[in-house]
Design an enzyme around this catalytic site. Structure first.
Site, PDB file in Angstrom:
ATOM      1  N   SER B 332     -81.259  17.762   8.003  1.00  0.00           N
ATOM      2  CA  SER B 332     -80.818  17.086   6.855  1.00  0.00           C
ATOM      3  C   SER B 332     -79.462  17.555   6.470  1.00  0.00           C
ATOM      4  O   SER B 332     -78.571  17.101   5.398  1.00  0.00           O
ATOM      5  CB  SER B 332     -81.843  17.356   5.948  1.00  0.00           C
ATOM      6  N   HIS B 375     -89.418   8.318  -2.816  1.00  0.00           N
ATOM      7  CA  HIS B 375     -88.742   8.916  -4.093  1.00  0.00           C
ATOM      8  C   HIS B 375     -88.184   7.925  -4.935  1.00  0.00           C
ATOM      9  O   HIS B 375     -87.646   8.161  -5.875  1.00  0.00           O
ATOM     10  CB  HIS B 375     -87.279   9.430  -3.493  1.00  0.00           C
ATOM     11  N   CYS B 388     -83.557  12.553   0.522  1.00  0.00           N
ATOM     12  CA  CYS B 388     -84.257  11.374   0.873  1.00  0.00           C
ATOM     13  C   CYS B 388     -83.852  11.013   2.137  1.00  0.00           C
ATOM     14  O   CYS B 388     -82.812  10.548   2.506  1.00  0.00           O
ATOM     15  CB  CYS B 388     -84.005  10.300  -0.356  1.00  0.00           C
TER      16      CYS B 388
END
Lengths: 365, 635
Positions: B332, B375, B388
């Protein structure tokens, strides 16, 4: 018998004495450097000085007694020398590969044998003059006289001294009158004997030493080491030498057995070409002077004796110097008056005493 | 007894005496041969033989130069050369071996039998050669040997310089290690003036700065006798010590980073991974850690084969510098670059929101978000803060793999940063063309989806990530990481220095970078952010977590970390910089098989940042370059 004739005093050979003194002094001075210890005299030097004194006394004795009396002692002395070597063979321990020493390594009977052999051969040729020795068979007796000590010394496994004794006996061959064709036969026999010796009698290390003369590089660390280090020592002396007690080969002990067999290398390193040539000139002069004494001797025994003495000094000198300059194999032959060794020194002095003896009495009848 | 005839016939011309001149001639001839031979040896060959005589008696010893020091940016010593005391035994001088050897063994904590075996039975001149029995005695051992020397005939102590790494395994991968020069190295031109047996730097700074650290060996000409005993000295040339190398590392930050890898609870497994801290403006490497590590002191006296084998065959490769050659999927942490790309390409604006139901169904497949329930509606800021996946799947899909790659490469990913350390890896940023080349297969549209959250083919090194985040932090400048600050010679005179270098700027406008930066601050500082573990009291920290999948999700889905075997757990990332409003320092950390980025790697970054700001509060000035700890500058 001990009465000294006035004429012999008048005819005292100062030249001979001077030559001997110079050479002996050079030998001592050189030995001091070769055995060099930083604190005073080394043990070897001390012992050599004692032998020097003893030798001088023996020389005086050998000079005083009229040499003509020695003819009588020749055979008993010869027998005594042979007996001593025989005793050595039985009782003496093996020391450095040979069995040559008596009285705890202090006396070497084979040295005495040289004097005895010279006297015995001088006595023989005085009776059967070499001029009348014309056939090979005439050499049977002198050959036997020489072979006896040589054989016994060989049994002691002392190759060097055996060869030396043989050469000393052989000196008299210069005097006999045997035609060259006979010598050819002898030469053939000699070659055959040498081949046999090489094949059967010589130990591998002895062969190695001989081969090393031909090619010093073949084994630079074992038998070649000594020869190589000796050549380096001599060569690094250059023209004028490294200076007394300043030779690195000598003082740092790269030179092997420098106070015995390689004493001359020490001299050559520290005194250079000039010093070594001067010493050799002195040596040659002494030997030639010995021949002069022989020639001026009033009788054949004196001449034969003087020639024998010259032979006794000449052959070890030749073998030793040829060895240290790398022209002959490494055989443990000391250089008379230079190498450390008591018996050899005393015997050298005795021989020189005999020479003086003959020289002094050349006009005495 | 003597005949009268003979007496009368004697006197100079008998048969015998006529032969005498011939004998004299023979003697003269033999001696003439000797003169010739002496002339040859002493006049013609004398130069050659004199040289050989010198070679016998003169021994040339090499006096090794003490290797220079390696210090941190404040001049604190990291590697130095210290005296190491050893014990030697000269067999010839040992009078009572059966007393001396066991006594010595006891003093130096060794077995008598072992020492006896080391001594053996030397013969000849070998008896004068010292035998080294111990190389590096402790102070206590040295003291007890020294105080008993009077009773230990033949035993001598000796001193040799020995490389010493003060912090043991601290910064081992930066410092590197030394070792004897290899045969293959000797044959290269770079080592033309080296000789066999010489010890050189074989890794890290020791290797890179070999020439500066080396110094110049001196020499000693001794006179030795045939036994090898020294009897005098002819001349001596002192060695010139090596120069010193000042690194950009800050010992305090380095120590904090090293400690951060220690297990929280004693006895637990230590963390494996890497961390690197950079000055975002200069590119100075303030800390660089790779774990597991090794102790370069083990190499200082020549490493033993067993230890070397252990180091090179260890599953976790302790020799590898993970900070520059460990390549991991960025996870991420990659989302920051996707966000920047989306902003720059106009795919994201203030208003664009994407609905995250917990998955994205596209290309006949369902791609899940890490948060099962989804989310809901998220904008870019929220998407980064909460990490997300669905938001970035969508942006990635719209960008396409090649535009994605263009921006990633624009942040210097997939390329070496150019740090002056050996074995840096380039990482990998996939493009359609790359896949065609590499696998002879077309790019699958679905692969773009996983690429856009940093999984798939993407590979980055911790250092690359630090540089890329540094560009976000400093407004777009890509720095070239600098590890060597300056090099001085033994007198302290500067011989080499380096200025901060730039490797370019990122292809993203500043306002867009500022928006990404603000979002990254939110990751740490805002409620619901994934990076709360990196908070430092009194400082606003920005950063991003990341989780790099080791195996496909299906093997581990729904399991807690404790239930997954260690080797299958995900790698944890955290990259952070601070202060968020005016960044100075960026720290990237990866923990192999650490699980989730926030919890495993976040605290490492936090500890380094905390130490940095704690120190800065004391100094009141930004970390300033101090002069080298050796000598004094003259200009």
């Amino acid at each position: 018998m001990l009465r000294i004739d006035r004429r012999s005093i008048q005819n005292f050979d100062w030249t001979l004495l001077g030559l001997i003194t110079l050479l002996a002094a050079a030998g001592l001075v050189n030995l001091y450097s070769a055995t060099g210890s930083p604190d005073g005299l080394s043990d070897e030097m001390r012992r050599q000085l004692v032998s020097f004194g003893l030798g001088a006394a023996v020389a005086a004795l050998c000079t005083t007694i009229d040499y003509r009396h020695f003819e009588r002692f020749a055979l008993p002395l010869f027998a005594l020398a042979l007996a001593l070597i025989a005793v050595t063979l039985v009782v003496a321990p093996m020391t450095r590969g040979s069995q040559s020493w008596l009285f705890g390594g202090r006396v070497q009977p084979s040295e005495l044998a040289k004097v005895a052999l010279v006297l015995a051969l001088a006595r023989y040729f005085q009776r059967y003059p070499p001029g009348q020795t014309t056939r090979l068979r005439d050499l049977v007796w002198p050959g036997a006289i020489t072979a006896l000590p040589v054989g016994l010394i060989l049994a002691q496994r002392d190759m060097g001294v055996a060869l030396l004794t043989l050469l000393i006996g052989g000196t008299y061959l210069f005097l006999v009158r045997i035609p060259w064709r006979a010598w050819l036969g002898v030469a053939v026999l000699a070659v055959a004997a040498l081949v046999a010796l090489w094949s059967f009698a010589l130990a591998p290390y002895q062969k190695e030493r001989i081969l090393t003369v031909v090619d010093p590089g073949r084994d630079p660390l074992a038998s070649g080491y000594q020869v190589t280090q000796s050549r380096i020592a001599i060569g690094s002396g250059g023209l004028l030498g490294t200076g007394y007690r300043d030779g690195t080969q000598t003082q740092l002990r790269f030179l092997p057995t420098q106070h015995t067999d390689f004493a001359f290398s020490v001299l050559a390193e520290e005194w250079g070409f000039v010093g070594s040539c001067a010493t050799l000139t002195l040596y040659a002069t002494l030997l030639v002077w010995g021949l002069v004494v022989a020639r001026s001797s009033k009788d054949e025994f004196g001449a034969l004796l003087a020639i024998g003495v010259v032979g006794c000094l000449f052959w070890p000198a030749v073998l030793n110097i040829a060895m240290v300059v790398g022209l002959a194999p490494v055989i443990g032959v000391p250089l008379p008056l230079f190498s450390y060794g008591g018996s050899a020194l005393v015997v050298s002095f005795a021989l020189l005493g005999l020479l003086m003896n003959v020289s002094m009495r050349r006009y005495v009848f | 007894m003597i005949g009268v005839e003979q007496r009368l016939g004697g006197g100079g011309d008998s048969d015998i005496q006529q032969r005498i001149p011939w004998l004299a001639a023979f003697i003269v001839l033999v001696f003439a041969v000797f003169f010739a031979r002496l002339f040859q040896l002493q006049v013609i060959q004398t130069d050659d033989l004199r040289l050989r005589s010198l070679r016998n008696s003169v021994r040339t010893l090499r006096l090794e130069a003490p290797r220079g020091e390696i210090v941190d940016r404040d001049g604190r010593i990291l590697a130095t050369t210290r005296p190491a005391f050893g014990v030697q035994l000269i067999p010839h001088d040992v009078r009572h071996p059966n007393v001396v050897i066991p006594a010595l063994a006891q003093l130096i904590d060794r077995e008598a039998g072992e020492l006896r075996a080391q001594v053996g039975t030397p013969r000849g001149r070998l008896r004068f050669q010292p035998i080294r029995l111990a190389g590096d005695l402790s102070d206590d051992q040295l003291a007890s040997v020294e105080s008993h020397l009077y009773a230990l005939s033949g035993v001598v102590t000796e001193m040799r310089p020995r490389r010493h790494y003060v912090g043991n395994d601290l910064a081992a991968h930066v410092l590197g290690y030394i070792g004897e020069i290899h045969g293959a190295q000797l044959e290269t031109r770079a080592f033309a003036d080296y000789r066999q047996g010489e010890v050189i730097g074989q890794a890290g700074i020791e290797k890179l700065e070999q020439e500066a650290l080396r110094g110049r060996a001196g020499g000693l000409n001794q006179i030795v006798d045939v036994a090898g005993r020294v009897v005098g000295v002819i001349e001596e040339i002192d060695p010139v010590p090596g120069g010193s190398v000042q690194l950009t590392l800050d010992l305090d930050l380095q120590q904090a980073a090293e400690d951060a890898f220690l297990p929280d609870v004693l006895g637990e497994r230590a963390r494996i991974g890497a961390a690197v801290a950079l000055d975002v403006h200069s590119g100075d490497v303030l800390a660089l850690v790779s774990k597991p590590s090794f102790d370069p002191n083990d190499f200082a006296g020549g490493i033993d084969a067993e230890k070397w084998k252990q180091l090179t065959t260890d599953t976790w490769k302790p020799i590898q510098n993970r900070a520059i050659s460990g390549q991991y999927p960025p996870g991420s942490t990659y989302k920051a670059f996707v966000a920047a790309a989306g902003l720059e390409e106009g795919l994201i604006d203030q208003k664009r929101r994407i609905f995250c139901p917990g998955y994205l169904h596209v290309y006949n497949r369902t791609y899940r978000c890490w948060k099962a329930g989804g989310h809901g509606w998220v904008d870019m800021h929220r998407a980064l803060v909460e990490s997300c996946d669905v938001f970035f799947y969508t942006i990635g899909k719209d960008l396409g793999v090649d535009r994605l790659a263009h921006f990633a490469q624009g942040f210097n990913l997939g390329r070496r940063t150019g740090i002056r350390l050996p074995q840096e890896m380039s990482g990998l940023i996939p493009t359609a063309a790359w896949k065609e080349r590499r696998f002879k297969e077309p790019w699958m549209a679905g692969e773009t989806i996983s690429t856009s959250i940093g999984q798939g083919f993407n590979l980055v090194t911790p250092l690359q990530l630090a540089v890329a985040y540094g560009a976000i932090a400093n407004g777009g400048t890509l720095v070239k990481p600098r590890i060597v600050l300056r090099v001085a010679n033994a007198e302290g005179r500067l011989v080499d220095g380096s200025l901060p270098e730039e490797a370019g700027t990122v292809p993203v406008r500043r306002e867009h970078l500022d928006r990404v930066r603000a979002a990254l601050e939110g990751v740490v500082q805002e409620i619901g952010g994934t990076g709360a573990r990196a908070r430092v009291p009194g400082v606003r920290v920005a950063g991003k977590t990341g989780t790099a999948q080791v195996v496909g999700l299906k093997h581990t889905e729904g399991l807690d970390d404790d239930e997954i075997s260690f080797e299958l757990r995900d790698h944890a990332w955290f990259v952070g910089f601070a202060p968020a409003e005016a960044p100075e320092i960026v720290v990237a950390a990866v923990v192999e098989h650490g699980g989730h980025g926030g919890s495993a790697a976040g605290p490492i970054v936090q500890k380094v940042l905390a130490r940095y700001f704690e120190k800065r509060a004391v100094q009141k000035v930004p970390a300033q370059v101090a002069w080298l700890g050796v000598g004094r500058a003259e200009d």
